[in-house]
Design a protein around this motif. Structure first.
Motif, short mmCIF file in Angstrom:
data_model
loop_
_atom_site.label_atom_id
_atom_site.label_comp_id
_atom_site.label_asym_id
_atom_site.label_seq_id
_atom_site.Cartn_x
_atom_site.Cartn_y
_atom_site.Cartn_z
N GLY A 173 0.81 -1.22 0.00
CA GLY A 173 0.00 0.00 0.00
C GLY A 173 0.84 1.27 0.00
O GLY A 173 2.06 1.25 -0.13
N THR A 174 0.13 2.38 0.15
CA THR A 174 0.74 3.70 0.21
C THR A 174 0.35 4.32 1.54
O THR A 174 -0.84 4.48 1.82
CB THR A 174 0.27 4.59 -0.95
N HIS A 175 1.35 4.65 2.36
CA HIS A 175 1.10 5.14 3.71
C HIS A 175 2.07 6.26 4.06
O HIS A 175 2.98 6.56 3.30
CB HIS A 175 1.26 4.01 4.73
N THR A 176 1.86 6.84 5.22
CA THR A 176 2.83 7.74 5.83
C THR A 176 2.99 7.32 7.29
O THR A 176 2.15 6.62 7.84
CB THR A 176 2.40 9.22 5.82
N TYR B 215 4.79 9.97 22.32
CA TYR B 215 4.71 10.38 20.92
C TYR B 215 3.47 9.71 20.33
O TYR B 215 3.25 8.52 20.57
CB TYR B 215 5.91 9.88 20.14
N THR B 216 2.68 10.44 19.57
CA THR B 216 1.58 9.82 18.84
C THR B 216 1.77 10.09 17.36
O THR B 216 2.34 11.12 16.98
CB THR B 216 0.20 10.34 19.30
N TYR B 217 1.31 9.15 16.53
CA TYR B 217 1.50 9.29 15.09
C TYR B 217 0.38 8.58 14.35
O TYR B 217 -0.40 7.81 14.94
CB TYR B 217 2.87 8.77 14.67
N GLN B 218 0.28 8.85 13.06
CA GLN B 218 -0.75 8.25 12.22
C GLN B 218 -0.26 8.15 10.78
O GLN B 218 0.76 8.70 10.42
CB GLN B 218 -2.02 9.11 12.24
N HIS C 285 -4.79 7.12 6.03
CA HIS C 285 -5.74 6.24 6.74
C HIS C 285 -5.75 6.60 8.23
O HIS C 285 -5.48 5.75 9.08
CB HIS C 285 -5.33 4.78 6.55
N PRO C 286 -6.08 7.85 8.58
CA PRO C 286 -5.91 8.30 9.97
C PRO C 286 -6.83 7.61 10.98
O PRO C 286 -6.47 7.52 12.15
CB PRO C 286 -6.19 9.80 9.90
N THR C 287 -7.98 7.14 10.57
CA THR C 287 -8.85 6.48 11.54
C THR C 287 -8.46 5.02 11.77
O THR C 287 -8.79 4.44 12.79
CB THR C 287 -10.33 6.54 11.10
N GLN C 288 -7.74 4.44 10.82
CA GLN C 288 -7.34 3.04 10.94
C GLN C 288 -5.92 2.88 11.46
O GLN C 288 -5.63 1.92 12.17
CB GLN C 288 -7.41 2.35 9.56
N MET C 289 -5.03 3.77 11.07
CA MET C 289 -3.60 3.60 11.35
C MET C 289 -3.11 4.68 12.30
O MET C 289 -2.80 5.80 11.89
CB MET C 289 -2.80 3.61 10.05
N GLN C 290 -3.06 4.32 13.59
CA GLN C 290 -2.56 5.22 14.62
C GLN C 290 -1.60 4.46 15.51
O GLN C 290 -1.73 3.25 15.67
CB GLN C 290 -3.72 5.76 15.45
N GLY C 291 -0.65 5.18 16.09
CA GLY C 291 0.31 4.53 16.96
C GLY C 291 0.77 5.44 18.08
O GLY C 291 0.60 6.66 18.02
N THR C 292 1.35 4.82 19.10
CA THR C 292 1.86 5.54 20.27
C THR C 292 3.23 4.98 20.63
O THR C 292 3.45 3.77 20.61
CB THR C 292 0.92 5.36 21.47
N ILE C 293 4.14 5.89 20.96
CA ILE C 293 5.46 5.52 21.45
C ILE C 293 5.59 6.11 22.85
O ILE C 293 5.42 7.32 23.03
CB ILE C 293 6.57 6.09 20.54
N ASN C 294 5.87 5.26 23.82
CA ASN C 294 6.11 5.71 25.20
C ASN C 294 7.61 5.57 25.46
O ASN C 294 8.13 4.46 25.48
CB ASN C 294 5.32 4.85 26.18
N ALA C 295 8.27 6.71 25.62
CA ALA C 295 9.73 6.71 25.80
C ALA C 295 10.09 7.09 27.23
O ALA C 295 9.62 8.10 27.74
CB ALA C 295 10.38 7.67 24.81
N THR C 296 10.93 6.27 27.83
CA THR C 296 11.46 6.56 29.16
C THR C 296 12.90 7.02 29.03
O THR C 296 13.49 6.93 27.96
CB THR C 296 11.38 5.30 30.06
N GLY C 297 13.48 7.46 30.13
CA GLY C 297 14.88 7.91 30.12
C GLY C 297 15.81 6.86 29.55
O GLY C 297 15.48 5.67 29.52
#
Length: 89
Positions: free
Chosen positions: A26-29, A63-66, A70-82
């Motif tokens: 597919g084609t994504h960002t 951090y949140t991203y998409q 496809h913003p309603t289907q493809m979302q993600g979260t990154i939780n970064a610690t020290g």
């Protein structure tokens, strides 16, 4: 990225880690929505021409991203610690 999803959708990482998004179809960002202070925003295509994107985590926080296509289907979260630090005894 596969089947219109970031897999896994949530990552727990340490500052200094590098995250790699890999194209499968597919084609994504991968496009940041929020980054903590000191983090760098991003907006990169992931497609048959741009098959991989690497991002080094530089700040602790969430951090949140998409995918912009496809913003309603493809979302993600990154939780970064020290940063992980080696201990000596």
């Amino acid at each position: 990225m596969a089947n219109f999803a970031f897999t896994p959708a949530t990552l727990n990482v340490a500052v200094g880690d590098t995250i790699v998004w890999r194209w499968q179809s597919g084609t994504h960002t991968t496009t940041s929505l929020t980054v903590p202070p000191g983090g760098r925003p991003w907006n990169r295509p992931i497609d048959s021409t741009n098959t991989r994107f690497r991002y080094r985590v530089r700040a602790a926080g969430t951090y949140t991203y998409q995918c912009n296509f496809h913003p309603t289907q493809m979302q993600g979260t990154i939780n970064a610690t020290g940063a992980n630090r080696a201990t000596t005894q």
